[in-house]
Scaffold this motif. Structure first.
Motif, mmCIF file in Angstrom:
data_model
loop_
_atom_site.group_PDB
_atom_site.id
_atom_site.type_symbol
_atom_site.label_atom_id
_atom_site.label_comp_id
_atom_site.label_asym_id
_atom_site.label_seq_id
_atom_site.Cartn_x
_atom_site.Cartn_y
_atom_site.Cartn_z
ATOM 1 N N SER A 137 15.637 -8.277 -22.150
ATOM 2 C CA SER A 137 15.439 -6.856 -21.873
ATOM 3 C C SER A 137 16.531 -6.277 -20.973
ATOM 4 O O SER A 137 16.773 -5.068 -21.005
ATOM 5 C CB SER A 137 14.065 -6.635 -21.223
ATOM 6 O OG SER A 137 13.968 -7.373 -20.012
ATOM 7 N N LEU A 138 17.171 -7.106 -20.193
ATOM 8 C CA LEU A 138 18.211 -6.589 -19.308
ATOM 9 C C LEU A 138 19.591 -7.189 -19.582
ATOM 10 O O LEU A 138 20.565 -6.849 -18.908
ATOM 11 C CB LEU A 138 17.832 -6.829 -17.840
ATOM 12 C CG LEU A 138 17.538 -8.263 -17.363
ATOM 13 C CD1 LEU A 138 18.780 -9.046 -17.060
ATOM 14 C CD2 LEU A 138 16.643 -8.208 -16.128
ATOM 15 N N HIS A 141 22.763 -4.795 -20.439
ATOM 16 C CA HIS A 141 23.294 -4.025 -19.323
ATOM 17 C C HIS A 141 23.773 -4.918 -18.181
ATOM 18 O O HIS A 141 24.569 -4.480 -17.345
ATOM 19 C CB HIS A 141 22.217 -3.059 -18.793
ATOM 20 C CG HIS A 141 21.821 -2.011 -19.787
ATOM 21 N ND1 HIS A 141 20.844 -2.219 -20.726
ATOM 22 C CD2 HIS A 141 22.295 -0.743 -19.993
ATOM 23 C CE1 HIS A 141 20.701 -1.136 -21.468
ATOM 24 N NE2 HIS A 141 21.568 -0.215 -21.050
ATOM 25 N N LEU A 178 18.443 -2.937 -12.703
ATOM 26 C CA LEU A 178 18.037 -3.433 -14.022
ATOM 27 C C LEU A 178 16.778 -4.272 -13.922
ATOM 28 O O LEU A 178 15.869 -4.154 -14.759
ATOM 29 C CB LEU A 178 19.178 -4.257 -14.633
ATOM 30 C CG LEU A 178 20.513 -3.535 -14.812
ATOM 31 C CD1 LEU A 178 21.578 -4.498 -15.338
ATOM 32 C CD2 LEU A 178 20.354 -2.358 -15.765
ATOM 33 N N ARG A 182 13.270 -3.179 -15.704
ATOM 34 C CA ARG A 182 13.049 -3.914 -16.956
ATOM 35 C C ARG A 182 12.217 -5.181 -16.785
ATOM 36 O O ARG A 182 11.648 -5.664 -17.769
ATOM 37 C CB ARG A 182 14.406 -4.276 -17.584
ATOM 38 C CG ARG A 182 15.121 -3.065 -18.151
ATOM 39 C CD ARG A 182 16.555 -3.400 -18.580
ATOM 40 N NE ARG A 182 17.155 -2.298 -19.326
ATOM 41 C CZ ARG A 182 17.675 -1.222 -18.795
ATOM 42 N NH1 ARG A 182 17.660 -1.086 -17.472
ATOM 43 N NH2 ARG A 182 18.183 -0.266 -19.530
#
Length: 612
Positions: A137-138, A141, A178, A182
């Motif tokens: 999910s992170l 980024h 982040l 997340r």
């Protein structure tokens, strides 16, 4: 009439015979003093234009260096050529002896940097696989921040003015927004737009909120310690190259050049082209000419000692390798810590940054999002020790590393960092006294004669009777062959710079002298097929008892988060202890953060090198 001139036939014949004998003696004498051999040597050694050498010796030659009684095959122009030639030849001889040392330094400087960059790339790929496989999910980024972190570490190892601690903390500062949106509060971006101000606020308060526990600080300290020694070793090798470059191009005084001409070429002026200088005479000349070079002996010995100590600090216990391989474990532990303390982190952030999110969803049970197969300690057979080859089925489980990390060591780095370091130290032993031994090396072999007749600078003698002086400027006061008036300013500056570098290194690493030297250097030969250097003190043996497979969330003393809790609370007073929950990444065993299991990982990765 003929009878008047030569009244007796016998007396006339005797006159002509005597005349013939005198003529023959004159011819033989002229041939004996021919300069043919001198011309040949002048041409073969490429001293200068051949027309400068006379055909026969001269008797009224006014020489400045090669003065002697009797006829001479030398001229003023030849002396000028001899001075240029002897300067060129001496520098060439110095360079021939220093070439191997310079090659040793430059070659291992490149090899160490190649190894550093390979380990950085491998560690970066190792961390990226964790984010892509477990924290999807992170990951998209977070990967730019991973790249930025390892770019900073790479610059640091190359000598750039970069702070490892600042780079690590900046990485976690950028990672916190982040993780907060997340992992701790997934879906927060769907409910509201988190602007730049909110992201900046989270980055600014990261170290105060302490969402990742002690792991960023521990990671920064480990990297700074291990990479600091590697960086200083690289800088030291560059310093050594500068010293060697200054030595190879050292300027020679007029007195030195004249003494060299007298030693090497003045015998030619008498037609003695094959005679060699006496050993003691050569030592006096070379020690006088290289007096300023010999002054580098003491700082050079200290320098080589520091090289050894830096190498021990960097690779003695796989320190640099373990620190880089431990990055993945520290980041994973930091993310787990943040999820376990999500409620405290959210409450603190809500107070400081003014973002109301309600109950953090991180306390909801979630399943690990592992998409990349991993080889952990639990997947290895209990009997598989790092020093023994793993069975084929376990090597197949390691095969995924090739696709996950498409990194190959360079041809020069087929062994571990410790093997490379051991090889470097073995070669370095030969050159600790290089500058003190250089005059002796120049007076060895075919350049001199140790016994029988030899050249003393003035004549052919049975042995040299002059006093042989030692090395250094002070000893040259008693040198009968070379007058040393002052130190070479360039070499004096090199000596001062080397001493300053040694002092700065010692001040920066005050415990270097306390490091234990390797006692198993041996011959430096590596057994064929060997890729690691494991011994008991390295902690490379796996216990295989399964005790380290405890989950991070179990209520064991080793599984509890340590250090200051989020929000600055006392770790012993925790009124809102998070419940025991299953978090993303929680399936990874805690043993990944332990040095001995990292050594096992490195041993396993060593097998991966042989698969390419």
């Amino acid at each position: 009439m003929s009878r008047g001139i030569c009244p007796r036939v016998n007396s006339c014949g005797a006159f002509w015979i005597l005349s013939a004998v005198v003529f023959a003696v004159i011819v033989i004498d002229v041939d004996a003093y021919s300069c043919h051999e001198v011309r040949t040597a002048f041409q073969l050694r490429q001293v200068g234009p051949l027309h400068r050498v006379p055909e026969i010796p001269g008797t009224d030659v006014d020489l400045l260096v090669c003065k002697h009684q009797g006829p001479s095959c030398c001229t003023r122009k030849m002396e000028e050529s001899y001075q240029l030639a002897v300067r060129r030849e001496t520098l060439h001889n110095i360079q021939s002896y220093s070439y191997e040392l310079e090659h040793l330094i430059s070659g291992h400087s490149d090899a160490f940097q190649d190894m550093f960059q390979y380990l950085l790339s491998f560690s970066q790929g190792h961390l990226s696989s964790l984010l892509e496989g477990t924290y999807t999910s992170l990951s998209r980024h977070a990967l730019p921040h991973v790249n930025q972190l390892f770019s900073s570490l790479s610059l640091y190892l190359r000598g750039a003015n970069v702070s490892v601690e600042a780079s690590v903390h900046q990485f976690f500062n950028n990672l916190f927004p982040l993780v907060y949106t997340r992992l701790i509060n997934p879906g927060i971006e769907g409910n509201m737009m988190m602007g730049n101000e909110m992201g900046d606020c989270l980055r600014m308060i990261r170290q105060d909120v302490n969402p990742f526990g002690p792991h960023p600080t521990v990671m920064a300290q480990e990297l700074a310690g291990a990479l600091g020694a590697g960086r200083q070793l690289g800088l030291a090798l560059e310093e050594g190259l500068e010293v060697m470059n200054a030595t190879e191009h050292v300027s020679m005084s007029k007195e030195c050049v004249k003494s060299l001409v007298k030693m090497v070429y003045c015998s030619h002026c008498r037609g003695l082209t094959l005679i060699k200088p006496c050993v003691g005479y050569c030592l006096n000349v070379m020690r006088g000419c290289l007096a300023s070079v010999s002054e580098l002996d003491q700082p050079w010995r200290r320098y080589t000692s520091l090289l050894e100590q830096l190498t021990h600090a960097m690779a003695g216990h796989h320190s640099l390798e373990l620190a880089l391989l431990g990055v993945r474990g520290h980041v994973n532990e930091a993310l787990l810590y943040a999820q376990l303390h999500g409620s405290l982190i959210t409450a603190t952030v809500d107070k400081v940054c003014g973002l109301s999110t309600g109950e953090p969803t991180s306390i909801r049970p979630t399943s690990p999002e592992v998409t990349t197969p991993s080889v952990t300690l639990s997947s290895l057979p209990p009997s598989a020790a790092p020093s023994q080859p793993l069975p084929e089925q376990w090597m197949k489980q390691l095969a995924h590393l090739r696709s996950s990390f498409p990194l190959k060591p360079s041809k020069n780095n087929k062994h571990s960092l410790r093997t490379l370091s051991r090889e470097f130290l073995l070669y370095l032993q030969r050159y600790k006294s290089f500058f003190a031994a250089l005059p002796e090396m120049l007076c060895e072999g075919e350049n001199v004669v140790d016994d029988s007749t030899c050249w003393s600078g003035d004549d052919v003698v049975e042995s040299y009777t002059g006093r042989v002086v030692g090395n250094g400027l002070h000893a040259q006061r008693q040198n009968p062959e070379v007058k040393v008036r002052s130190p070479n300013p360039t070499l004096a500056e090199v000596k001062e710079r080397l001493e300053r570098f040694n002092q700065e290194t010692q001040e920066r690493f005050p415990k270097l002298g306390q490091m234990e030297a390797w006692d198993e250097l041996g011959s430096g030969e590596i057994e064929e097929g060997s890729t690691t250097d494991c011994d008991d003190e390295d902690g490379c043996q796996a216990s295989g008892d399964g005790q380290d497979q405890t989950s991070h969330t179990e209520a064991s003393s080793e599984g509890k988060p340590v250090g200051r809790l989020p929000g600055g609370d006392n770790p012993h007073v925790n009124p809102s202890k998070p419940p025991s929950v299953k978090v993303i990444g929680g399936s990874a065993p805690a043993s990944w953060a332990r040095p001995w299991s990292l050594a096992l990982l490195f041993t396993a990765l060593g097998l991966q090198w042989t698969l390419f």
